[in-house]
Design a protein around this motif. Structure first.
Motif, mmCIF file in Angstrom:
data_model
loop_
_atom_site.group_PDB
_atom_site.id
_atom_site.type_symbol
_atom_site.label_atom_id
_atom_site.label_comp_id
_atom_site.label_asym_id
_atom_site.label_seq_id
_atom_site.Cartn_x
_atom_site.Cartn_y
_atom_site.Cartn_z
ATOM 1 N N VAL A 136 31.830 42.609 37.096
ATOM 2 C CA VAL A 136 30.618 41.821 36.878
ATOM 3 C C VAL A 136 29.895 42.427 35.680
ATOM 4 O O VAL A 136 29.545 43.609 35.690
ATOM 5 C CB VAL A 136 29.700 41.836 38.117
ATOM 6 N N VAL A 137 29.688 41.628 34.649
ATOM 7 C CA VAL A 137 29.020 42.122 33.436
ATOM 8 C C VAL A 137 27.521 41.891 33.579
ATOM 9 O O VAL A 137 27.087 40.776 33.904
ATOM 10 C CB VAL A 137 29.546 41.395 32.183
ATOM 11 N N ARG A 138 26.760 42.933 33.330
ATOM 12 C CA ARG A 138 25.302 42.853 33.448
ATOM 13 C C ARG A 138 24.647 43.279 32.144
ATOM 14 O O ARG A 138 25.216 44.055 31.373
ATOM 15 C CB ARG A 138 24.802 43.736 34.598
ATOM 16 N N ASN A 139 23.444 42.783 31.923
ATOM 17 C CA ASN A 139 22.699 43.207 30.746
ATOM 18 C C ASN A 139 21.916 44.475 31.051
ATOM 19 O O ASN A 139 22.020 45.037 32.157
ATOM 20 C CB ASN A 139 21.793 42.085 30.230
ATOM 21 N N ALA A 140 21.127 44.929 30.098
ATOM 22 C CA ALA A 140 20.395 46.186 30.263
ATOM 23 C C ALA A 140 19.381 46.122 31.401
ATOM 24 O O ALA A 140 19.003 47.158 31.957
ATOM 25 C CB ALA A 140 19.686 46.547 28.960
ATOM 26 N N GLY A 190 27.986 37.858 32.976
ATOM 27 C CA GLY A 190 29.393 37.487 32.912
ATOM 28 C C GLY A 190 30.095 37.771 34.225
ATOM 29 O O GLY A 190 29.773 38.738 34.921
ATOM 30 N N LEU A 191 31.062 36.911 34.555
ATOM 31 C CA LEU A 191 31.815 37.037 35.808
ATOM 32 C C LEU A 191 33.301 36.984 35.507
ATOM 33 O O LEU A 191 33.771 36.062 34.827
ATOM 34 C CB LEU A 191 31.451 35.890 36.759
ATOM 35 N N VAL A 241 36.465 36.889 31.414
ATOM 36 C CA VAL A 241 35.102 36.704 31.905
ATOM 37 C C VAL A 241 34.560 35.357 31.438
ATOM 38 O O VAL A 241 34.803 34.931 30.306
ATOM 39 C CB VAL A 241 34.203 37.846 31.371
ATOM 40 N N VAL A 242 33.827 34.688 32.321
ATOM 41 C CA VAL A 242 33.110 33.482 31.912
ATOM 42 C C VAL A 242 31.643 33.827 31.697
ATOM 43 O O VAL A 242 31.036 34.577 32.473
ATOM 44 C CB VAL A 242 33.252 32.343 32.941
ATOM 45 N N ILE A 298 34.771 31.693 40.960
ATOM 46 C CA ILE A 298 35.044 33.007 41.559
ATOM 47 C C ILE A 298 35.402 32.908 43.033
ATOM 48 O O ILE A 298 35.517 33.932 43.715
ATOM 49 C CB ILE A 298 33.862 33.984 41.354
ATOM 50 N N ASP A 299 35.621 31.697 43.515
ATOM 51 C CA ASP A 299 36.048 31.501 44.896
ATOM 52 C C ASP A 299 37.489 31.976 45.076
ATOM 53 O O ASP A 299 38.353 31.722 44.227
ATOM 54 C CB ASP A 299 35.937 30.019 45.250
ATOM 55 N N ALA A 300 37.777 32.648 46.168
ATOM 56 C CA ALA A 300 39.109 33.225 46.397
ATOM 57 C C ALA A 300 40.195 32.156 46.440
ATOM 58 O O ALA A 300 41.279 32.329 45.868
ATOM 59 C CB ALA A 300 39.109 34.028 47.697
ATOM 60 N N GLU A 301 39.922 31.059 47.108
ATOM 61 C CA GLU A 301 40.930 30.007 47.234
ATOM 62 C C GLU A 301 41.277 29.405 45.876
ATOM 63 O O GLU A 301 42.449 29.180 45.554
ATOM 64 C CB GLU A 301 40.427 28.913 48.175
ATOM 65 N N ALA A 302 40.262 29.145 45.058
ATOM 66 C CA ALA A 302 40.500 28.580 43.730
ATOM 67 C C ALA A 302 41.285 29.546 42.859
ATOM 68 O O ALA A 302 42.197 29.144 42.119
ATOM 69 C CB ALA A 302 39.168 28.228 43.074
ATOM 70 N N GLN A 303 40.951 30.823 42.925
ATOM 71 C CA GLN A 303 41.656 31.805 42.112
ATOM 72 C C GLN A 303 43.117 31.945 42.533
ATOM 73 O O GLN A 303 44.005 32.100 41.690
ATOM 74 C CB GLN A 303 40.940 33.155 42.183
ATOM 75 N N THR A 304 43.373 31.887 43.827
ATOM 76 C CA THR A 304 44.755 31.945 44.305
ATOM 77 C C THR A 304 45.535 30.729 43.820
ATOM 78 O O THR A 304 46.694 30.839 43.400
ATOM 79 C CB THR A 304 44.790 32.016 45.837
#
Length: 343
Positions: free
Chosen positions: A109-113, A119-120, A252-253, A273-279
């Motif tokens: 997980v990308v985070r800003n300062a 970003g995910l 990352v999106v 980022i849903d597990a089913e969709a990624q599979t």
């Protein structure tokens, strides 16, 4: 259907722009087709939110362009996402808006300062050693340093310095006791690898041809490309993860700053980022799901010879913030190495 999908869909419809397209920009080719057919189509059917793909040659460059806000979601590499976040070019999100991050590894997980999400990671590939099985075998590349062996003189390919700086130098440093902060141990073996290279490949299609025709024996390459080549029948191409591990390459999106249709975009991000969709997408392109609840499709697990949990144990995840922060200085070093190898 997941409850949060319905919730965001209803919210989107309530703001009066439910039919506005979600435009997802990514690189051209098979990856865009997989997203269009195996993610966007079922997503639109479930939620009523229209979505379409935009294929572009340089996704990070698109986010930096004056027209970036016309896109809702853009796929970039992890280190590009960090650079974009530092430039304040991305929309930010609160954790409560994306509940699915609970199932993502924290480092994906990308985070800003300020700690907000920018970003995910939807999936990852890994960077290891691809080779032509008629010219070499997996045991020839048990270490990343085996690529520096003089017996491969004129038999390797390398990527361009703009990528070798972040990928090859980083993994070679790790393989020789260094780290993202200390890449000096990776310089001598990287110089030897460039010295062994017959050519620098200019595109993934170029590299596919070099390997398939046996014009080169081996190359540091991307797992998803090898998986797809084998799926297309190129069974003389295989991949090995050296004992020092493979370099994890998360994709990352991000959402460009000023992008419209926030409610629909949030529904789309949560679905990605849903597990089913990624599979489901993994079965089509050999990508590795970033969601810890996802499982590898049987055909992907068979091709890897290991489970997702086993694979994660063999991934090297550098501190990409350090890689990005030192990129320009390191790029100069790698360009000098490449120039010296061409003489």
């Amino acid at each position: 259907m997941k409850k949060w999908v319905w919730a965001f869909a209803v919210l989107a419809m309530g703001v009066g722009v439910a039919r506005a397209d979600i435009i997802h920009a990514t690189w051209g080719g098979g990856g865009a087709a997989v997203l269009r057919d195996h993610f966007q189509a079922p997503f639109t059917q479930r939620t009523g939110i229209a979505a379409r793909m935009a294929e572009v040659p340089n996704t990070a460059g698109l986010v930096r362009s004056p027209t970036a806000a016309q896109y809702n979601v853009v796929e970039v590499t992890y280190f590009e996402a960090i650079g974009l976040a530092k430039s304040s070019l991305l929309e930010t999100f609160d954790d409560r808006e994306i509940p699915g991050i609970a199932n993502l590894p924290r480092e994906l997980v990308v985070r800003n300062a300020q700690g907000r999400i920018v970003g995910l990671s939807t999936h990852f590939a890994y960077y290891a050693i691809a080779f032509n099985t008629t010219l070499a075998k997996a045991s020839d590349f048990q270490s990343w340093n085996d690529l520096a062996d003089p017996r491969w003189k004129g038999k390797l390919a390398v990527t361009r310095p703009i990528y070798a700086t972040s990928y090859d130098l980083t993994i070679m440093a790790h393989a020789n006791g260094g780290s993202a902060s200390n890449v000096e141990p990776g310089i001598p073996p990287l110089r030897a690898i460039f010295g062994n290279a017959l050519t620098t490949y200019t595109s993934l299609a170029h590299m596919n041809t070099l390997l398939a025709r046996g014009e080169v024996t081996a190359v540091p390459f991307y797992s998803t490309r090898v998986w797809n080549l084998r799926r297309e029948g190129q069974m003389t191409i295989d991949m090995v993860i050296p004992r020092e591990g493979a370099l994890m390459l998360p994709y990352v999106v991000v959402v460009p700053r000023g992008s419209a249709n926030r409610a629909q975009t949030l529904a789309y991000l949560n679905a990605l980022i849903d597990a089913e969709a990624q599979t489901r997408m993994s079965a089509q392109n050999g990508s590795i799901p970033s969601n810890n609840m996802a499982v590898l499709p049987p055909e992907v697990e068979r091709s890897l010879g290991m489970t997702r949990a086993d694979l994660m144990q063999r991934m090297y995840i550098p501190d990409w913030n350090v890689v990005v922060s030192n990129y320009e200085d390191r790029l100069n070093q790698v360009e000098q190495i490449a120039a010296g190898a061409r003489r």
